[in-house]
Write a protein that holds these residues in place. Structure first.
Motif, mmCIF file in Angstrom:
data_model
loop_
_atom_site.group_PDB
_atom_site.id
_atom_site.type_symbol
_atom_site.label_atom_id
_atom_site.label_comp_id
_atom_site.label_asym_id
_atom_site.label_seq_id
_atom_site.Cartn_x
_atom_site.Cartn_y
_atom_site.Cartn_z
ATOM 1 N N THR A 1 26.064 45.021 79.361
ATOM 2 C CA THR A 1 24.769 45.652 79.097
ATOM 3 C C THR A 1 24.847 46.594 77.913
ATOM 4 N N ASN A 2 26.046 46.780 77.375
ATOM 5 C CA ASN A 2 26.248 47.680 76.246
ATOM 6 C C ASN A 2 26.421 46.857 74.970
ATOM 7 N N ALA A 3 25.444 46.964 74.056
ATOM 8 C CA ALA A 3 25.474 46.156 72.831
ATOM 9 C C ALA A 3 26.689 46.479 71.977
ATOM 10 N N GLU A 4 27.049 47.752 71.884
ATOM 11 C CA GLU A 4 28.211 48.145 71.075
ATOM 12 C C GLU A 4 29.483 47.532 71.631
ATOM 13 N N ALA A 5 29.603 47.521 72.968
ATOM 14 C CA ALA A 5 30.800 46.962 73.591
ATOM 15 C C ALA A 5 30.950 45.493 73.215
ATOM 16 N N TYR A 6 29.840 44.758 73.219
ATOM 17 C CA TYR A 6 29.908 43.333 72.891
ATOM 18 C C TYR A 6 30.274 43.122 71.425
ATOM 19 N N GLN A 7 29.758 43.960 70.530
ATOM 20 C CA GLN A 7 30.101 43.832 69.116
ATOM 21 C C GLN A 7 31.578 44.116 68.886
ATOM 22 N N PHE A 8 32.111 45.125 69.556
ATOM 23 C CA PHE A 8 33.548 45.405 69.419
ATOM 24 C C PHE A 8 34.371 44.240 69.974
ATOM 25 N N TYR A 9 33.866 43.611 71.038
ATOM 26 C CA TYR A 9 34.562 42.457 71.592
ATOM 27 C C TYR A 9 34.609 41.315 70.568
ATOM 28 N N LEU A 10 33.478 41.048 69.909
ATOM 29 C CA LEU A 10 33.459 39.982 68.909
ATOM 30 C C LEU A 10 34.384 40.302 67.737
ATOM 31 N N ARG A 11 34.430 41.566 67.349
ATOM 32 C CA ARG A 11 35.373 41.958 66.287
ATOM 33 C C ARG A 11 36.812 41.702 66.737
ATOM 34 N N GLY A 12 37.081 42.037 67.985
ATOM 35 C CA GLY A 12 38.422 41.794 68.514
ATOM 36 C C GLY A 12 38.782 40.329 68.481
ATOM 37 N N ARG A 13 37.850 39.444 68.867
ATOM 38 C CA ARG A 13 38.101 38.010 68.834
ATOM 39 C C ARG A 13 38.343 37.530 67.402
ATOM 40 N N TYR A 14 37.590 38.081 66.473
ATOM 41 C CA TYR A 14 37.731 37.700 65.062
ATOM 42 C C TYR A 14 39.151 37.981 64.578
ATOM 43 N N PHE A 15 39.660 39.168 64.895
ATOM 44 C CA PHE A 15 41.009 39.507 64.445
ATOM 45 C C PHE A 15 42.064 38.778 65.270
ATOM 46 N N TRP A 16 41.805 38.567 66.551
ATOM 47 C CA TRP A 16 42.768 37.842 67.378
ATOM 48 C C TRP A 16 42.985 36.438 66.856
ATOM 49 N N ASN A 17 41.919 35.799 66.394
ATOM 50 C CA ASN A 17 42.020 34.419 65.911
ATOM 51 C C ASN A 17 42.822 34.296 64.629
ATOM 52 N N LYS A 18 43.172 35.393 63.996
ATOM 53 C CA LYS A 18 44.027 35.316 62.810
ATOM 54 C C LYS A 18 45.470 35.020 63.194
ATOM 55 N N ARG A 19 45.863 35.356 64.427
ATOM 56 C CA ARG A 19 47.219 35.092 64.931
ATOM 57 C C ARG A 19 48.316 35.727 64.080
ATOM 58 N N THR A 20 48.022 36.865 63.463
ATOM 59 C CA THR A 20 49.044 37.607 62.739
ATOM 60 C C THR A 20 49.379 38.863 63.529
ATOM 61 N N SER A 21 50.506 39.479 63.204
ATOM 62 C CA SER A 21 50.890 40.706 63.882
ATOM 63 C C SER A 21 49.831 41.784 63.687
ATOM 64 N N ASP A 22 49.430 42.005 62.421
ATOM 65 C CA ASP A 22 48.407 43.014 62.149
ATOM 66 C C ASP A 22 47.075 42.628 62.776
ATOM 67 N N GLY A 23 46.736 41.333 62.719
ATOM 68 C CA GLY A 23 45.473 40.886 63.278
ATOM 69 C C GLY A 23 45.394 41.144 64.774
ATOM 70 N N ILE A 24 46.456 40.820 65.500
ATOM 71 C CA ILE A 24 46.442 41.017 66.946
ATOM 72 C C ILE A 24 46.409 42.513 67.287
ATOM 73 N N LYS A 25 47.110 43.324 66.510
ATOM 74 C CA LYS A 25 47.070 44.769 66.766
ATOM 75 C C LYS A 25 45.687 45.346 66.522
ATOM 76 N N GLN A 26 45.007 44.857 65.463
ATOM 77 C CA GLN A 26 43.624 45.299 65.239
ATOM 78 C C GLN A 26 42.722 44.805 66.360
ATOM 79 N N ALA A 27 42.989 43.597 66.856
ATOM 80 C CA ALA A 27 42.194 43.068 67.964
ATOM 81 C C ALA A 27 42.315 43.963 69.185
ATOM 82 N N ILE A 28 43.528 44.416 69.473
ATOM 83 C CA ILE A 28 43.738 45.302 70.623
ATOM 84 C C ILE A 28 42.904 46.566 70.483
ATOM 85 N N GLU A 29 42.861 47.129 69.279
ATOM 86 C CA GLU A 29 42.068 48.339 69.055
ATOM 87 C C GLU A 29 40.591 48.086 69.336
#
Length: 613
Positions: free
Chosen positions: A525-553
């Motif tokens: 129900t929180n729009a910001e939470a969903y946007q941060f989730y999509l950002r996390g998926r975007y960085f996770w899909n890079k499959r790099t060390s830095d990308g996954i760490k940014q995804a965690i954030e």
């Protein structure tokens, strides 16, 4: 400074290091000390920016748009003035030759070799479009396909050595390119990490596409005419990756490229070259007298069978190297043997979390999702009536910071539609191969065996969101449905739900009450939470060390805004598992966090849409 060097006796010495200069006045020692980094190469000014139908592009500051330096010239970004497309344009300065006859012979030799290369068409080779020579004879040029990606060299230098599975996939695709070239009597002569382009280089190996560039300088094997060509009797190649026979005056064949591929694969696995030296003579001496530094491969945990293959590829005598067909068979066999590692990891996750929790990890599931093959499409020429490919939506904002939105909406729709039993949905890794490709939906339908294709554009302007979608019949090319959504960014989830509902209606799917409930279920129900989730998926899909760490954030930010957001915990579980899977963290460091996040996600919602992606 160029990678074109001569073995002739020098008459002067380098003012920097005191080493002898070659006949062109270049210092080979200084060249080799730069290793693979050619960023310090100074470019000779061009007399013209127009070569045939192509004009070299400029940066905003007016400087020429260089893409890289090769063994014999500079590659620029250029525009085809007729077809209005971007190309990679290689400009090669003609050698200084004693007579006009020799100059003409050099140009003719280049054009002959370029024609041979232009015939080569293969998915793993950057195509040569056009070639020619300037009117005054000072330059030769050829235009080739502009490959959007990065070189293997850049990838390894940024992220370190590759894992064995990814390196094998790259080697397999390069071998296919060499096989296609050899069938037409062509060799590359300068195969190296800098000439291997990776499209989505940090993705899982199943998503990776490899293209070999600079085949425009290949020499026809069968051409045994005068050795007067653009090299002007000089060594062509990159010494650290060149075969021993390339330093000699005799002919070379595909086995020379196999040696260079072995050195390239060695670099991909270790970040080092098998034989190093301050000059050509030291490299030649090391090749002939020194044993291969196998300890480098052992330190990189390269399996023994792959170590043996590399030793055979790097044999001093060409006859001792595997043939191109045998090499391809070996790579396929080793690649197949590497797959159980992923299965073993999946079993380990099941043992830790229980069978139900296995569905939380799309990183492990995508390997089991069938991908259409050419054989599948031939045996199934008519696509299933209820099947769809959701192609990656276009980022119409042209802002890199909003790329997560276009990718995120596409992926979310794939996940939602995949829950419907009546509908076959193409998995994300396969669908996203069409990212930034202008393809006819009918072609996508033929290649993927689907009856419908969904495309879209996403534009964000501050808090305003505009989404345009089109559902197309993949057999006839007719539009089934199209719509535009002008909403606030806070309505992102509602837009995704509305599109999914319209798609199911237009495809005339009969949904169960449970499926209908899932389509309208709000992930948060929180729009910001969903946007941060999509950002996390975007960085996770890079499959790099830095990308996954940014995804965690970003996943942590999503949970902070909505502590009951199950998908946020799914993202964390995927990320911590990914750190271990891609060898970015030790299991004892990351897996406890993965376990905790997975348990929390399942406690909040054990019917997650992501669990069926």
């Amino acid at each position: 400074m160029r990678n074109v060097v001569t073995l002739a006796s020098a008459v002067t010495v380098c003012s920097t290091c005191g080493e002898p200069l070659n006949a062109k006045g270049d210092c080979v020692a200084c060249l080799l000390r730069t290793g693979l980094d050619e960023s310090g190469v100074e470019t000779e000014p061009l007399d013209s920016l127009v070569f045939g139908d192509f004009e070299i592009a400029r940066h905003e500051d007016g400087s020429l748009w260089e893409l890289g330096h090769g063994a014999m010239g500079v590659t620029y970004l250029a525009v085809d003035k007729v077809l209005r497309r971007k190309v990679a344009l290689k400009v090669i300065k003609a050698p200084v030759v004693p007579t006009r006859r020799h100059s003409q012979a050099a140009r003719e030799r280049f054009l002959r070799e370029a024609r041979a290369a232009a015939v080569l068409r293969h998915p793993n080779v950057a195509a040569v479009f056009q070639f020619g020579a300037s009117a005054d004879g000072s330059c030769c040029y050829y235009a080739m396909e502009l490959v959007e990606g990065e070189t293997l060299e850049a990838c390894v230098r940024r992220d370190g050595p590759l894992n064995g599975k990814l390196a094998l996939e790259i080697a397999k695709q390069i071998t296919r390119a060499l096989m296609a070239a050899a069938s037409q009597g062509l060799i590359h002569r300068d195969l190296k990490p800098g000439n291997i382009m990776l499209i989505r280089p940090n993705a899982d190996a199943s998503e990776l596409q490899v293209k070999v560039i600079d085949f425009g300088l290949a020499k026809a094997i069968a051409d045994d005419e005068s050795n007067m060509d653009l090299t002007h009797g000089e060594f062509v190649g990159t010494p650290n990756f060149a075969s021993p026979e390339q330093f000699e005056s005799g002919p070379v064949d595909v086995r020379s490229d196999i040696y260079s591929l072995g050195a390239t694969l060695w670099f991909a696995l270790t970040g080092k070259t098998p034989f190093a030296g301050r000059n050509i003579e030291e490299i030649r001496r090391a090749q002939k007298s020194d044993a291969l530094p196998i300890e480098q491969l052992k330190a990189a945990r390269v399996p023994s069978r792959l170590r043996s293959l590399l030793k055979s590829m790097l044999a001093i005598e060409p006859a001792a190297r595997p043939g191109i067909q045998d090499l391809a068979a070996s790579l396929r066999r080793y690649s197949a043997q590497a797959r159980p590692t992923r299965v073993a990891l999946a079993v380990g996750v099941i043992l830790i979390f229980g069978v139900s929790a296995f569905s939380v990890f799309p990183i492990l599931r995508t390997a089991n999702r069938p991908v259409p093959t050419a054989e599948h499409l031939v045996s199934n020429p008519v696509p299933p009536e209820k099947s769809i490919a959701v192609l990656p939506f276009e980022n119409a904002s042209n802002e890199p910071n909003t790329e997560y939105l276009s990718e995120g909406i596409s992926e979310a729709l794939i996940n939602s539609l995949s829950e419907l039993q009546q509908l076959r949905v193409i998995a994300r890794p396969t669908a996203f191969r069409y990212k930034r490709k202008d393809v006819d939906p009918r072609q996508v339908g033929r290649e993927l065996g689907v009856s419908a294709v969904l495309t879209g554009k996403v534009r964000q302007m501050q808090d305003a969101l505009n989404v345009q979608v089109d559902l197309v019949d993949a057999v006839t090319g007719a539009q089934i449905w199209g719509a535009g959504y002008d909403r606030n960014i806070a309505d992102l989830v509602a837009v995704k739900q509305a599109i999914a509902q319209e798609v199911t209606a237009k495809l005339k799917l009969k949904l169960s009450s449970e499926e209908q409930r899932r389509l309208v279920k709000r992930d948060s129900t929180n729009a910001e939470a969903y946007q941060f989730y999509l950002r996390g998926r975007y960085f996770w899909n890079k499959r790099t060390s830095d990308g996954i760490k940014q995804a965690i954030e970003h996943f942590q930010q999503s949970i902070e805004r909505d502590p009951n957001f199950a998908l946020g915990y799914v993202g964390l579980a995927d990320s911590y598992t990914g750190l271990t899977f891609y060898n970015f963290a030790a299991p004892h460091e990351a897996m406890p966090e993965a376990k905790e996040s997975a348990i929390k996600a399942l406690a909040l919602d054990d019917t997650l849409a992501e669990a069926h992606a």
